[in-house]
Design a protein around this motif. Structure first.
Motif, PDB file in Angstrom:
ATOM      1  N   PHE A 168      -2.054 -22.714  -6.008  1.00  0.00           N
ATOM      2  CA  PHE A 168      -2.883 -21.825  -6.813  1.00  0.00           C
ATOM      3  C   PHE A 168      -2.938 -20.428  -6.218  1.00  0.00           C
ATOM      4  N   ILE A 169      -3.281 -19.452  -7.065  1.00  0.00           N
ATOM      5  CA  ILE A 169      -3.496 -18.078  -6.622  1.00  0.00           C
ATOM      6  C   ILE A 169      -4.958 -17.949  -6.205  1.00  0.00           C
ATOM      7  N   ASP A 170      -5.169 -17.677  -4.942  1.00  0.00           N
ATOM      8  CA  ASP A 170      -6.527 -17.577  -4.418  1.00  0.00           C
ATOM      9  C   ASP A 170      -7.126 -16.202  -4.710  1.00  0.00           C
ATOM     10  N   GLU A 171      -6.337 -15.149  -4.525  1.00  0.00           N
ATOM     11  CA  GLU A 171      -6.773 -13.790  -4.824  1.00  0.00           C
ATOM     12  C   GLU A 171      -5.593 -12.981  -5.363  1.00  0.00           C
ATOM     13  N   ALA A 172      -5.891 -12.025  -6.231  1.00  0.00           N
ATOM     14  CA  ALA A 172      -4.889 -11.078  -6.721  1.00  0.00           C
ATOM     15  C   ALA A 172      -5.649  -9.874  -7.268  1.00  0.00           C
ATOM     16  N   PHE A 173      -5.467  -8.702  -6.651  1.00  0.00           N
ATOM     17  CA  PHE A 173      -6.242  -7.551  -7.104  1.00  0.00           C
ATOM     18  C   PHE A 173      -5.496  -6.249  -6.864  1.00  0.00           C
ATOM     19  N   ILE A 174      -5.976  -5.191  -7.556  1.00  0.00           N
ATOM     20  CA  ILE A 174      -5.493  -3.821  -7.402  1.00  0.00           C
ATOM     21  C   ILE A 174      -6.661  -2.976  -6.909  1.00  0.00           C
ATOM     22  N   GLU A 175      -6.384  -2.065  -5.971  1.00  0.00           N
ATOM     23  CA  GLU A 175      -7.452  -1.251  -5.384  1.00  0.00           C
ATOM     24  C   GLU A 175      -6.984   0.198  -5.282  1.00  0.00           C
ATOM     25  N   LEU A 176      -7.845   1.128  -5.670  1.00  0.00           N
ATOM     26  CA  LEU A 176      -7.523   2.557  -5.596  1.00  0.00           C
ATOM     27  C   LEU A 176      -8.807   3.364  -5.501  1.00  0.00           C
ATOM     28  N   GLY A 177      -8.902   4.190  -4.468  1.00  0.00           N
ATOM     29  CA  GLY A 177     -10.022   5.104  -4.329  1.00  0.00           C
ATOM     30  C   GLY A 177     -11.387   4.447  -4.359  1.00  0.00           C
ATOM     31  N   ARG A 207       0.829  -1.200   0.000  1.00  0.00           N
ATOM     32  CA  ARG A 207       0.000   0.000   0.000  1.00  0.00           C
ATOM     33  C   ARG A 207       0.865   1.252   0.000  1.00  0.00           C
ATOM     34  N   SER A 208       0.325   2.303  -0.608  1.00  0.00           N
ATOM     35  CA  SER A 208       0.998   3.609  -0.590  1.00  0.00           C
ATOM     36  C   SER A 208      -0.045   4.699  -0.745  1.00  0.00           C
ATOM     37  N   ASP A 209       0.243   5.862  -0.192  1.00  0.00           N
ATOM     38  CA  ASP A 209      -0.657   7.012  -0.296  1.00  0.00           C
ATOM     39  C   ASP A 209      -0.433   7.732  -1.621  1.00  0.00           C
ATOM     40  N   THR A 210      -1.520   8.093  -2.300  1.00  0.00           N
ATOM     41  CA  THR A 210      -1.448   8.864  -3.541  1.00  0.00           C
ATOM     42  C   THR A 210      -2.472   9.992  -3.479  1.00  0.00           C
ATOM     43  N   GLU A 211      -2.433  10.863  -4.477  1.00  0.00           N
ATOM     44  CA  GLU A 211      -3.396  11.967  -4.526  1.00  0.00           C
ATOM     45  C   GLU A 211      -4.818  11.484  -4.771  1.00  0.00           C
ATOM     46  N   LEU A 212      -4.984  10.223  -5.215  1.00  0.00           N
ATOM     47  CA  LEU A 212      -6.317   9.657  -5.441  1.00  0.00           C
ATOM     48  C   LEU A 212      -6.757   8.721  -4.326  1.00  0.00           C
ATOM     49  N   GLY A 213      -5.966   8.664  -3.268  1.00  0.00           N
ATOM     50  CA  GLY A 213      -6.281   7.772  -2.164  1.00  0.00           C
ATOM     51  C   GLY A 213      -5.229   6.683  -2.025  1.00  0.00           C
ATOM     52  N   THR A 214      -5.534   5.672  -1.219  1.00  0.00           N
ATOM     53  CA  THR A 214      -4.595   4.574  -0.993  1.00  0.00           C
ATOM     54  C   THR A 214      -4.550   3.647  -2.203  1.00  0.00           C
ATOM     55  N   LEU A 215      -3.345   3.424  -2.706  1.00  0.00           N
ATOM     56  CA  LEU A 215      -3.127   2.464  -3.792  1.00  0.00           C
ATOM     57  C   LEU A 215      -2.702   1.153  -3.158  1.00  0.00           C
ATOM     58  N   ARG A 216      -3.450   0.083  -3.470  1.00  0.00           N
ATOM     59  CA  ARG A 216      -3.198  -1.221  -2.841  1.00  0.00           C
ATOM     60  C   ARG A 216      -3.034  -2.311  -3.893  1.00  0.00           C
ATOM     61  N   GLY A 217      -2.096  -3.199  -3.663  1.00  0.00           N
ATOM     62  CA  GLY A 217      -1.954  -4.404  -4.457  1.00  0.00           C
ATOM     63  C   GLY A 217      -1.896  -5.585  -3.511  1.00  0.00           C
ATOM     64  N   PHE A 218      -2.721  -6.612  -3.757  1.00  0.00           N
ATOM     65  CA  PHE A 218      -2.828  -7.744  -2.827  1.00  0.00           C
ATOM     66  C   PHE A 218      -2.734  -9.054  -3.595  1.00  0.00           C
ATOM     67  N   VAL A 219      -1.926  -9.974  -3.083  1.00  0.00           N
ATOM     68  CA  VAL A 219      -1.787 -11.307  -3.679  1.00  0.00           C
ATOM     69  C   VAL A 219      -1.892 -12.333  -2.558  1.00  0.00           C
ATOM     70  N   ASN A 220      -2.738 -13.333  -2.747  1.00  0.00           N
ATOM     71  CA  ASN A 220      -2.877 -14.427  -1.788  1.00  0.00           C
ATOM     72  C   ASN A 220      -2.639 -15.753  -2.511  1.00  0.00           C
ATOM     73  N   ILE A 221      -1.651 -16.498  -2.053  1.00  0.00           N
ATOM     74  CA  ILE A 221      -1.268 -17.761  -2.679  1.00  0.00           C
ATOM     75  C   ILE A 221      -1.500 -18.893  -1.691  1.00  0.00           C
ATOM     76  N   GLU A 222      -2.079 -19.992  -2.165  1.00  0.00           N
ATOM     77  CA  GLU A 222      -2.323 -21.141  -1.306  1.00  0.00           C
ATOM     78  C   GLU A 222      -1.726 -22.405  -1.909  1.00  0.00           C
ATOM     79  N   ALA A 223      -1.291 -23.294  -1.050  1.00  0.00           N
ATOM     80  CA  ALA A 223      -0.790 -24.602  -1.450  1.00  0.00           C
ATOM     81  C   ALA A 223      -1.302 -25.611  -0.441  1.00  0.00           C
ATOM     82  N   ALA A 224      -1.700 -26.781  -0.921  1.00  0.00           N
ATOM     83  CA  ALA A 224      -2.314 -27.756  -0.031  1.00  0.00           C
ATOM     84  C   ALA A 224      -1.883 -29.160  -0.384  1.00  0.00           C
TER      85      ALA A 224
END
Length: 374
Positions: free
Chosen positions: A144-153, A101-118
């Motif tokens: 496998f990749i369970d979640e992977a997303f970008i979030e902003l504002g 995460r980082s602060d930007t002029e448009l709000g918090t910019l977030r990148g999230f990755v969740n990886i699972e192995a079983a």
């Protein structure tokens, strides 16, 4: 030569040698200052600055060992089978997530990755429909990749879980298909009230066999849940006031031309939290396939700082969208924090399937889970 002359000559020689050595001296370069990892407290605990950047990173996850027991072939009664077998499974799951995460002029910019192995046997789920998309239940080992997303504002794009994946406290309720879609979503959080909408890609969701398996063997014909290419729309609105929360959620499957609506009410009551939920669906769809309607309730009782006891109950009307079938369930979940970062969870429920013109079908199942969080 007198002594005075000798002393003066010796001093001159020493001065000459010292001067020559001073001229030839090697001066070591000053070391570059080391940049240590700095704690980032702007987004909560656990974040640190990536060296040389203003981006904060958090690394988390868990290691889980779980043993599950009991039947889940609740649909055998629909097929006229007499199946009294019981079974148990064990599996291990590793979950690693990276949150930047980082602060930007448009709000918090977030990148999230969740990886699972079983590894281990098939994951035997308490939820009626949770196994629909549990990838690690399909083979002995998987990654496998369970979640992977970008979030902003408030905007969110990528692969992530729908609001339909959430439920009430405890491990005995079924209040939505386990749905992690490739989606575009927008969420507004005004504090007291919140709202959101998402467009979900429904391409290639589930096969008929997977849906039947998720319903415990109920032979429901669901061609709409095969491989198809269309969009689903989910929308939610909710408010929080004085320890009371209400969330209303709707989902529309554009290919099936069917939808469902759900409401969850939560309230702090005494030493715990009471929750009441209900769903109605026009027909099976990508968000809800278990029954035409259902009502569920739970109470999470905080017995001590480490011990939580949650009794729960649920009723399914027109199970599998069959007007001649209903089901009710009662269960109990006990959670205990062994030490900081290590949790023990045990759950069990009793299920009774009532089919018009046939004998009732009942069974008990549950699981025991040990999980190390970090």
């Amino acid at each position: 030569m007198n002594i005075k002359s000798l002393l003066i000559g010796s001093a001159a020689a020493l001065a000459a040698v010292s001067g020559a050595q001073a001229a030839d001296a090697i001066v070591a370069a000053e070391p570059e200052p080391m940049e240590y990892v700095r704690v980032c407290d702007a987004f909560g605990t656990g974040f640190f600055y990536i060296p040389g950047t203003e981006t904060c990173l958090k690394i988390g996850g868990f290691v889980r060992f779980q043993t599950s027991f009991g039947r889940d072939e609740i649909g055998d009664v629909f097929q006229g089978k007499d199946n009294d077998r019981s079974d148990w499974d064990a599996h291990t799951l590793v979950d690693i997530n990276l949150d930047a995460r980082s602060d930007t002029e448009l709000g918090t910019l977030r990148g999230f990755v969740n990886i699972e192995a079983a590894s281990g046997g098939k994951n035997r789920s308490i939820g009626l429909t949770e196994d629909v998309s549990v990838n690690y239940g399909r083979s002995d080992n998987s990654f496998f990749i369970d979640e992977a997303f970008i979030e902003l504002g408030g905007f969110k794009v990528g692969r992530f879980y729908s609001w339909w994946d959430s439920g009430i406290n405890g491990e005995n309720d079924s209040l939505g298909n386990e749905t992690n879609f490739d989606s575009i979503a927008y969420t507004y959080d005004g504090g007291t009230w919140r709202a959101g909408i998402s467009l979900d890609e429904l391409s290639g969701r589930w096969s008929q066999d997977e849906v039947t398996d998720a319903l415990g063997g109920i032979p429901v014909t669901l061609p709409l849940l095969g491989t198809h290419h269309d969009l689903g729309v989910a929308a939610t609105v909710g408010f929080s006031l004085g320890g009371v929360n209400l969330d209303v959620l709707g989902g529309y499957d554009g290919w099936a031309d069917e939808g469902a609506i759900r409401a969850i009410l939560s309230a702090d009551v005494g030493p715990g939290t009471f929750q009441l939920a209900g769903i109605w669906a026009s027909d099976p769809n990508a968000y809800w396939v278990a029954s035409e309607w259902t009502v569920a309730a739970s109470y999470a009782f905080k017995a001590t700082e480490k011990l939580t006891i949650t009794p729960a109950a649920q009723y399914f009307g027109d199970l599998g969208f069959d007007s001649d079938a209903d089901m009710w369930r009662v269960g109990l979940t006990v959670g205990y924090q062994v030490v900081e970062g290590l949790d023990l969870l045990a759950t069990v429920d009793y299920n009774n399937v009532d089919v018009s013109g046939a004998a009732d079908e009942d069974f008990t199942r549950g699981f025991l889970r040990l999980q190390r969080n970090f």
